[in-house]
Design a protein around this motif. Structure first.
Motif, PDB file in Angstrom:
ATOM      1  N   VAL A   1       0.938  -1.062   0.052  1.00  0.00           N
ATOM      2  CA  VAL A   1      -0.047  -0.166  -0.188  1.00  0.00           C
ATOM      3  C   VAL A   1       0.734   1.410  -0.041  1.00  0.00           C
ATOM      4  CG1 VAL A   1      -1.786   1.308   1.038  1.00  0.00           C
ATOM      5  CG2 VAL A   1      -1.751  -1.339   1.323  1.00  0.00           C
ATOM      6  N   VAL A   2       0.613   2.089  -0.907  1.00  0.00           N
ATOM      7  CA  VAL A   2       1.191   3.236  -0.962  1.00  0.00           C
ATOM      8  C   VAL A   2       0.463   4.736  -0.863  1.00  0.00           C
ATOM      9  CG1 VAL A   2       2.864   4.906  -2.315  1.00  0.00           C
ATOM     10  CG2 VAL A   2       3.183   2.230  -2.338  1.00  0.00           C
ATOM     11  N   TYR A   3       0.610   5.396  -0.093  1.00  0.00           N
ATOM     12  CA  TYR A   3      -0.188   6.633  -0.004  1.00  0.00           C
ATOM     13  C   TYR A   3       0.269   7.866  -0.563  1.00  0.00           C
ATOM     14  CZ  TYR A   3      -3.073   4.414   3.711  1.00  0.00           C
ATOM     15  OH  TYR A   3      -3.807   3.539   4.105  1.00  0.00           O
ATOM     16  N   GLU A   4      -0.495   8.571  -1.551  1.00  0.00           N
ATOM     17  CA  GLU A   4      -0.081   9.714  -2.261  1.00  0.00           C
ATOM     18  C   GLU A   4      -0.801  11.047  -1.731  1.00  0.00           C
ATOM     19  OE1 GLU A   4       1.019  10.074  -5.846  1.00  0.00           O
ATOM     20  OE2 GLU A   4       1.903   8.223  -6.295  1.00  0.00           O
ATOM     21  N   SER A   5      -1.922  10.810  -0.952  1.00  0.00           N
ATOM     22  CA  SER A   5      -2.362  11.912  -0.347  1.00  0.00           C
ATOM     23  C   SER A   5      -1.579  12.910   0.736  1.00  0.00           C
ATOM     24  CB  SER A   5      -3.859  11.475   0.215  1.00  0.00           C
ATOM     25  OG  SER A   5      -4.748  10.582  -0.509  1.00  0.00           O
ATOM     26  N   THR A   6      -1.741  14.061   0.592  1.00  0.00           N
ATOM     27  CA  THR A   6      -1.286  14.849   1.491  1.00  0.00           C
ATOM     28  C   THR A   6      -1.377  14.719   2.909  1.00  0.00           C
ATOM     29  OG1 THR A   6      -0.869  16.548  -0.321  1.00  0.00           O
ATOM     30  CG2 THR A   6      -0.812  17.422   2.022  1.00  0.00           C
ATOM     31  N   VAL A   7      -0.735  14.675   3.594  1.00  0.00           N
ATOM     32  CA  VAL A   7      -1.059  14.456   5.253  1.00  0.00           C
ATOM     33  C   VAL A   7      -0.017  14.792   6.070  1.00  0.00           C
ATOM     34  CG1 VAL A   7      -2.282  12.088   4.992  1.00  0.00           C
ATOM     35  CG2 VAL A   7       0.235  12.130   5.156  1.00  0.00           C
ATOM     36  N   TYR A   8      -0.241  15.070   7.452  1.00  0.00           N
ATOM     37  CA  TYR A   8       0.992  15.464   8.203  1.00  0.00           C
ATOM     38  C   TYR A   8       1.831  14.270   8.469  1.00  0.00           C
ATOM     39  CZ  TYR A   8      -2.401  13.525  11.578  1.00  0.00           C
ATOM     40  OH  TYR A   8      -3.429  12.974  12.293  1.00  0.00           O
ATOM     41  N   PRO A   9       3.148  14.807   8.791  1.00  0.00           N
ATOM     42  CA  PRO A   9       4.108  13.648   9.145  1.00  0.00           C
ATOM     43  C   PRO A   9       3.856  12.883  10.436  1.00  0.00           C
ATOM     44  CG  PRO A   9       5.395  15.955   9.032  1.00  0.00           C
ATOM     45  CD  PRO A   9       3.800  16.124   9.008  1.00  0.00           C
ATOM     46  N   GLY A  10       3.592  11.408   9.950  1.00  0.00           N
ATOM     47  CA  GLY A  10       3.175  10.438  11.050  1.00  0.00           C
ATOM     48  C   GLY A  10       1.671  10.049  10.807  1.00  0.00           C
ATOM     49  N   CYS A  11       1.029  10.280   9.798  1.00  0.00           N
ATOM     50  CA  CYS A  11      -0.271  10.241   9.811  1.00  0.00           C
ATOM     51  C   CYS A  11      -0.324   8.692   9.122  1.00  0.00           C
ATOM     52  CB  CYS A  11      -1.012  11.253   8.842  1.00  0.00           C
ATOM     53  SG  CYS A  11      -2.830  10.741   8.340  1.00  0.00           S
ATOM     54  N   THR A  12       0.173   8.515   8.053  1.00  0.00           N
ATOM     55  CA  THR A  12       0.201   7.407   7.382  1.00  0.00           C
ATOM     56  C   THR A  12       0.542   5.992   8.511  1.00  0.00           C
ATOM     57  OG1 THR A  12       1.585   8.032   5.442  1.00  0.00           O
ATOM     58  CG2 THR A  12       1.466   5.524   5.918  1.00  0.00           C
ATOM     59  N   GLU A  13       1.522   5.976   9.496  1.00  0.00           N
ATOM     60  CA  GLU A  13       2.028   5.285  10.401  1.00  0.00           C
ATOM     61  C   GLU A  13       0.923   5.283  11.563  1.00  0.00           C
ATOM     62  OE1 GLU A  13       6.617   4.697  10.139  1.00  0.00           O
ATOM     63  OE2 GLU A  13       5.791   6.656   9.758  1.00  0.00           O
ATOM     64  N   GLU A  14       0.481   6.416  12.224  1.00  0.00           N
ATOM     65  CA  GLU A  14      -0.135   6.581  13.271  1.00  0.00           C
ATOM     66  C   GLU A  14      -1.831   6.336  12.954  1.00  0.00           C
ATOM     67  OE1 GLU A  14       0.987  10.298  14.882  1.00  0.00           O
ATOM     68  OE2 GLU A  14       3.272   9.632  14.778  1.00  0.00           O
ATOM     69  N   ASP A  15      -2.282   6.926  11.810  1.00  0.00           N
ATOM     70  CA  ASP A  15      -3.582   6.772  11.375  1.00  0.00           C
ATOM     71  C   ASP A  15      -4.052   5.799  10.468  1.00  0.00           C
ATOM     72  OD1 ASP A  15      -4.758   9.733  12.994  1.00  0.00           O
ATOM     73  OD2 ASP A  15      -2.713   9.989  11.923  1.00  0.00           O
ATOM     74  N   CYS A  16      -3.196   5.638   9.469  1.00  0.00           N
ATOM     75  CA  CYS A  16      -3.855   4.768   8.265  1.00  0.00           C
ATOM     76  C   CYS A  16      -3.620   3.437   8.760  1.00  0.00           C
ATOM     77  CB  CYS A  16      -3.271   5.163   7.042  1.00  0.00           C
ATOM     78  SG  CYS A  16      -3.544   6.995   6.699  1.00  0.00           S
ATOM     79  N   ILE A  17      -2.122   2.935   8.972  1.00  0.00           N
ATOM     80  CA  ILE A  17      -2.086   1.636   9.065  1.00  0.00           C
ATOM     81  C   ILE A  17      -2.650   0.935  10.337  1.00  0.00           C
ATOM     82  CG2 ILE A  17      -0.277   0.042   9.729  1.00  0.00           C
ATOM     83  CD1 ILE A  17       1.794   2.006   8.267  1.00  0.00           C
ATOM     84  N   PRO A  18      -3.134   1.580  11.375  1.00  0.00           N
ATOM     85  CA  PRO A  18      -4.002   0.640  12.227  1.00  0.00           C
ATOM     86  C   PRO A  18      -5.368   0.383  11.699  1.00  0.00           C
ATOM     87  CG  PRO A  18      -2.721   2.508  13.400  1.00  0.00           C
ATOM     88  CD  PRO A  18      -2.554   2.580  11.807  1.00  0.00           C
ATOM     89  N   ILE A  19      -5.686   1.050  11.005  1.00  0.00           N
ATOM     90  CA  ILE A  19      -7.128   0.598  10.138  1.00  0.00           C
ATOM     91  C   ILE A  19      -7.102  -0.216   9.297  1.00  0.00           C
ATOM     92  CG2 ILE A  19      -8.936   1.855   8.572  1.00  0.00           C
ATOM     93  CD1 ILE A  19      -8.504   4.743   9.726  1.00  0.00           C
ATOM     94  N   ILE A  20      -6.060  -0.279   8.545  1.00  0.00           N
ATOM     95  CA  ILE A  20      -5.942  -1.601   7.781  1.00  0.00           C
ATOM     96  C   ILE A  20      -5.667  -2.737   8.566  1.00  0.00           C
ATOM     97  CG2 ILE A  20      -4.304  -2.484   5.955  1.00  0.00           C
ATOM     98  CD1 ILE A  20      -3.409   0.373   4.913  1.00  0.00           C
ATOM     99  N   GLU A  21      -4.793  -2.780   9.524  1.00  0.00           N
ATOM    100  CA  GLU A  21      -4.644  -3.819  10.304  1.00  0.00           C
ATOM    101  C   GLU A  21      -5.919  -4.434  11.164  1.00  0.00           C
ATOM    102  OE1 GLU A  21      -0.197  -4.102  12.263  1.00  0.00           O
ATOM    103  OE2 GLU A  21      -1.334  -2.477  12.993  1.00  0.00           O
ATOM    104  N   LYS A  22      -6.830  -3.531  11.562  1.00  0.00           N
ATOM    105  CA  LYS A  22      -7.890  -3.905  12.140  1.00  0.00           C
ATOM    106  C   LYS A  22      -8.973  -4.415  11.141  1.00  0.00           C
ATOM    107  CE  LYS A  22     -11.699  -1.742  15.162  1.00  0.00           C
ATOM    108  NZ  LYS A  22     -12.210  -0.542  15.803  1.00  0.00           N
TER     109      LYS A  22
END
Length: 433
Positions: free
Chosen positions: A122-143
């Motif tokens: 999975v590769v994110y291209e959307s603009t986010v703040y530093p840390g968002c991919t690992e702190e917000d997105c990945i936990p959702i995918i795992e769950k």
């Protein structure tokens, strides 16, 4: 076509799913579809129907660009089960209080979680703040998926650099920043993007570095434009034309050639808020970045007061005055009206009881009506008290003093925000940022 690529430790056939097919996602999907199989996914069925007929709803991609592409457009998340590499390119706006709205990217993460398999990427291209991919997105995918990050699937971040309306700095002609969650994923993600990006890629040391890279690119532009806007306010009080000052200063080799203007769109006017939001979360309140945002967000009010002052000085009844706004999109020669600061100007002028009329050769009338309740003119009148050239679209470039004289009253003000008609308007009062 590239039949297979090294993914998950072995060579295998790759199918890419691009989630979100707007200004960013569609060009990415089509470029990859010339090399590998692609599934283009969007929840907007109306947009999908157009793309299935080789029509870009955003009017950025020509129909010929759809040819010779191995791509399937769909709004069914079940189809995504066929993919093993997911690219997320959904919008990441801010809410009315300038707080990051992560709902689109969270929903995209949930959708991916439903279809993700072992060894997928999975590769994110959307603009986010530093840390968002690992702190917000990945936990959702795992769950949702029940899979373990790094052990079962890999994630990376590659900031988009799409510039709507720019036919020179395109996806394939600009260095692509890539990152991965570990050394192996970095190499795999880099190899994939190297299939389509001619100048190659820059490998960031971490996902956070790549995320930060994106937000500071646009924050830097925002601050430079804010400086120009502040200068324009100062120079206006001095009776100096800002563009003449910039022209003179621009003769020095290291002078940065930025210009004043309304700062809208879904990047420059939004990305800085993602950075300052995260900074505040960490206990640091930005001063410089938010000062720039304050100046740029208030340029619409500054312009509106200029127009109001002129109308009051030259008309007996403000409620009968007519102001023409030329251009309503967020920048020239594009149809995108998202986060258009012209809409703010129109709303402010209407609050002063001025009658506002809007013309734009590129804006979609339905989108403008839906987003802002603004209706487009099909034909101009000849008695406007003021004309605002808010967005200098190419079809406006040939207009001259005689033309503006035919559509305005003698006392009219021509407010030329980008200085397009500087030294060309003589029969009417002229003003620019």
């Amino acid at each position: 076509m590239v039949d297979n690529i090294w993914v998950g430790g072995s060579r295998k056939k790759i199918t890419i799913a691009v989630i979100g097919l707007g200004y960013v996602g569609l060009p990415i999907a089509l470029e990859f579809a010339r090399k590998v199989s692609v599934i283009g996914f969007d929840t907007n069925e109306k947009r999908i129907a157009l793309m299935q007929r080789s029509i870009d709803p955003s009017n950025e991609v020509a129909d010929v660009e759809f040819k010779e592409c191995d791509i399937t457009f769909t709004s069914s998340w079940e189809k995504l089960k066929e993919a093993n590499f997911f690219i997320v390119a959904v919008p990441t706006p801010v809410d009315p209080h300038n707080v990051p709205d992560l709902e689109p990217i969270r929903k995209a993460s949930e959708t991916i979680g439903k279809v993700l398999k072992k060894n997928d990427y999975v590769v994110y291209e959307s603009t986010v703040y530093p840390g968002c991919t690992e702190e917000d997105c990945i936990p959702i995918i795992e769950k949702v998926s029940g899979l373990k990050f790094r052990e079962d699937f890999k994630v990376g971040y590659s900031p988009e650099r799409i510039n709507p309306g720019d036919k020179e700095h395109t996806l394939t002609s600009v260095v692509k920043v890539v990152s991965g969650c570990d050394a192996d994923s970095l190499e795999q993600i880099a190899a994939l993007y190297e299939l389509i990006v001619k100048p190659g890629v820059h490998k960031a040391s971490s996902i956070k570095v790549a995320e930060a890279c994106k937000v500071i690119e646009n924050s830097q532009r925002d601050l430079n434009i804010a400086f120009m806007n502040e200068l324009s306010i100062i120079f206006d009080r001095m009776g100096i034309n800002t563009y003449e000052v910039l022209e003179a200063a621009g003769t020095k080799w290291n002078f940065l050639k930025f210009q004043p203007g309304l700062v809208g769109g879904h990047c420059i006017g939004v990305d800085p808020y993602y950075l300052t939001y995260k900074a505040a979360e960490l206990g640091f309140n930005s001063r410089v970045i938010l000062s720039g945002r304050y100046i740029n967000d208030n340029m619409g009010n500054y312009l509106s007061k200029k127009i109001l002052q002129h109308v009051i000085a030259h008309t007996e009844n403000v409620k009968k005055s007519k102001v023409l706004v030329m251009g309503a999109t967020f920048k020239e020669n594009v149809s995108d009206v998202r986060n258009s600061k012209v809409a703010d100007v129109i709303a402010t002028l209407k609050s002063y009881y001025l009658n506002i009329f809007v013309h734009d050769p590129y804006a979609n009338a339905e989108d403008l009506k839906h987003e802002y309740g603004i209706e487009l003119l099909s034909q101009l009148d000849n008695d406007y008290d003021a004309v605002i050239i808010a967005v200098p679209h190419q079809p406006y470039s040939h207009f001259d003093d005689r033309y503006f004289a035919t559509i305005t009253k003698e006392h009219a003000l021509i407010a030329d925000l980008k200085g397009t008609y500087r030294n060309r308007i003589t029969s009417r009062k002229y003003w620019s940022f």
